[in-house]
Structures are given as C-alpha cells and as structure tokens.
Design an enzyme around this catalytic site. Structure first.
Site, PDB file in Angstrom:
ATOM      1  N   CYS A  52       2.530   4.809   8.085  1.00 58.74           N
ATOM      2  CA  CYS A  52       3.700   5.416   8.200  1.00 58.74           C
ATOM      3  C   CYS A  52       3.583   6.877   9.198  1.00 58.74           C
ATOM      4  O   CYS A  52       2.235   7.343   9.005  1.00 58.74           O
ATOM      5  CB  CYS A  52       4.565   5.614   7.123  1.00 58.74           C
ATOM      6  SG  CYS A  52       3.838   6.667   6.090  1.00 58.74           S
ATOM      7  N   ARG A  68       6.081   4.273  12.738  1.00 52.90           N
ATOM      8  CA  ARG A  68       4.806   3.894  12.493  1.00 52.90           C
ATOM      9  C   ARG A  68       3.645   4.359  13.435  1.00 52.90           C
ATOM     10  O   ARG A  68       3.987   4.262  14.548  1.00 52.90           O
ATOM     11  CB  ARG A  68       4.895   2.509  12.385  1.00 52.90           C
ATOM     12  CG  ARG A  68       5.919   1.868  11.466  1.00 52.90           C
ATOM     13  CD  ARG A  68       5.706   2.060   9.949  1.00 52.90           C
ATOM     14  NE  ARG A  68       6.625   1.537   9.242  1.00 52.90           N
ATOM     15  CZ  ARG A  68       7.693   2.154   8.543  1.00 52.90           C
ATOM     16  NH1 ARG A  68       7.933   3.413   9.026  1.00 52.90           N
ATOM     17  NH2 ARG A  68       8.586   1.528   7.900  1.00 52.90           N
ATOM     18  N   HIS A 115      -1.009   2.637   2.951  1.00 51.17           N
ATOM     19  CA  HIS A 115      -0.083   3.891   2.673  1.00 51.17           C
ATOM     20  C   HIS A 115      -1.018   5.011   3.420  1.00 51.17           C
ATOM     21  O   HIS A 115      -2.162   5.161   3.694  1.00 51.17           O
ATOM     22  CB  HIS A 115      -0.460   4.402   1.301  1.00 51.17           C
ATOM     23  CG  HIS A 115       0.553   3.650   0.508  1.00 51.17           C
ATOM     24  ND1 HIS A 115       2.256   3.879   0.442  1.00 51.17           N
ATOM     25  CD2 HIS A 115       0.834   2.735  -0.429  1.00 51.17           C
ATOM     26  CE1 HIS A 115       2.807   3.258  -0.313  1.00 51.17           C
ATOM     27  NE2 HIS A 115       1.910   2.393  -0.848  1.00 51.17           N
TER      28      HIS A 115
END
Lengths: 52, 242
Positions: B210, B219, B141
């Site tokens: 991301c 990305r 994340h």
C-alpha cells in the site's frame, strides 16, 4: 464511575487495589484478544492488494 | 444529579476513551508485529520441516542455468509438467530481498485474504506459479503485521528478489522503480503487466503493497523478471551470499 466501582469492591484498601489491578488486566486482555482484532481490519493498513 | 457528578463522570469517560486509544495504537503498532513475527517464524519452520522430510513432490534435477528469455518458445520441462496447485492459505515458498535487509525473509502463502496476510506475504490466486511463465504476483503489508514491505520504496532496478520452494532457488531481478497506481489497477498483475515495460510473455514477478505508508489510497508496484534458477542442493544463490 470509577468511584462507584471502588466503593463496591470488598475488603480493605490493599485488597481493593489488588482487585482493581486484576480488573484492569482482564479488560486489557479482552481488548487485545477480541476487541482490537475485530476493530483493526476497519483501518486502512490491510489494503495491500490490487483488486476490483 | 449534581453538576459535580456530571463533570466527574464526563472526565472519567474522557480518560477512559484516551486510554483505549493509546492501547489500540500500541496494539496496531507493536502487538500486531509481535504476533506476525511469531506467525511468520512458525510458517517458515513448518515449511522447512516439510522440506527436510522431502515432502516436496517433484525433485527436478537442474543445473544452474540462465533463465529462459522472454522469447522462449515454451518447450522446456516446466511447461510440459506443470507443478501441483498451491493449497489455499498454506505457505509454499520463502522470499528473500537483500535490499530490505540481509536477514529479511518472509514466507509466501497462497491467497491474499486478510488472515493470510497476517501470517506472511500473499500470492495472488490466479497468477502464475513460482518460476513459471506468466506473472508471479505477491502482496504484503507495508505497515503493521511485522512491516514486511516497510522499505518498499528503497527497491531499485537490479535488486534481487530470491525465492525458494525447497527444491529450487529462483532469482528475480527488479526492472522498475516502485510504480504508484490506484487500487483498482488490476492490469499490474497481468501475465504481461501493463506499464511495466515488458512487451512479450515471460517469467515475471510483481510485488504490491500500500501507498502511502499508513494509507490505502494507492498501491506501490515493482516488477521483476526471472534471472536465474538453481537447485536447492547447489546452495544459496549469489545474491544471498555476503
């Protein structure tokens, strides 16, 4: 809406305030425990992988 | 029904929706981090207790050595004796990236499902295992769930990415600046990743997260190569010493 709830709570003002507080805590708990975990994956922050 | 009641009810609904949104933002920004930090600590604890019990299958005695180069012919021990596959959803390693903070360390779990990434970094199933030939690819994340890769754009060529599986320290060195691509570009986790600048098979590592920070349209990717390995008994590798 909130006035209706208030009128239907039993007891005097202090007891009603206490019950209201408890109701708020229950709502927040249900939101954090069940509703938000369900809603959060709908947001884009989970897409961190490359895939087809 | 009087106008007063309609207006009052509408106002109360607006206040309720507003409160819901504020609570939800608090949940996403703050609470997921609290949950993820405790989940990651739990994963690392379980790994360390597993390692201290000596549950790690193969103790390969190794001397500190430079990593085999990309032109290596593949006659080394690891190629002869491939390690057991990782268990899906279970942690198997801890990653350290000094650039992201001296105390930055995260568990690496097998798989990249949504629930797995809530508990740590995720190893792409089907990519190489730690230290093996091919591409060891890991996703994490950028934001929410403890923000593990928040400072991903700060990564620079030469930065160390250190991993341990309990028996061996693996030090990878980043070779590229963060490379921005589209979500469907799966070639970035190929054994020889396209656009990485690597031409020959080798022991590579890919990190993905991301981009932009709060979005999902792109990305960010960095690539690294295996620089050195040393046994766990030899203590922390140079990159983690202060």
């Amino acid at each position: 809406m909130y006035g209706w709830i208030w009128r239907h709570l039993p007891g005097n003002t202090w007891i009603r305030a206490l019950i209201s507080l408890l109701l708020v805590l229950v709502v927040v708990y249900v939101l954090f425990q069940y509703v938000f975990p369900w809603a959060e994956p709908l947001l884009p922050f989970n897409d961190v992988t490359v895939n087809n | 029904m009087s106008v007063r009641v309609v207006v009052r009810t509408f106002s109360e609904l607006c206040i309720t929706v507003g409160a819901l949104i504020v609570l939800f933002v608090a949940y996403v920004l703050f609470w997921t981090g609290v949950k993820a930090d405790s989940a990651m600590d739990h994963q690392i604890d379980s790994l360390q207790s597993q390692w201290s019990k000596g549950a790690v299958a193969v103790q390969q005695p190794q001397q500190p050595q430079p990593a085999p180069t990309a032109t290596d012919t593949g006659d080394d021990k690891a190629a002869v004796d491939p390690p057991a596959p990782y268990k899906d959803g279970k942690p198997f390693a801890v990653m350290y990236i000094p650039r992201l903070g001296f105390t930055w360390n995260k568990p690496v779990l097998q798989g990249t499902g949504v629930d797995i990434l809530k508990k740590g970094l995720g190893h792409y199933a089907g990519t190489a295992q730690l230290g093996q030939k091919g591409n060891f690819a890991v996703a994490g994340h950028r934001r929410t769930y403890g923000d593990p890769f928040k400072d991903f754009p700060e990564l620079r060529p030469g930065d160390a990415v250190v991993l341990t599986d309990g028996t061996t320290w693996f030090t990878y060195r980043i070779d590229t600046k963060p490379y921005k691509t589209v979500p469907g570009d799966v070639a970035v986790i190929d054994p020889v990743p396209r656009k990485s600048g690597y031409k020959e098979p080798g022991r590579y590592l890919t990190l993905t997260t991301c981009e932009p920070e709060w979005g999902h349209s792109h990305r960010l990717i960095v690539w690294a190569h295996l620089d050195a390995t040393q046994p766990a008994e030899a203590g922390k590798p140079e990159a983690l010493r202060r």
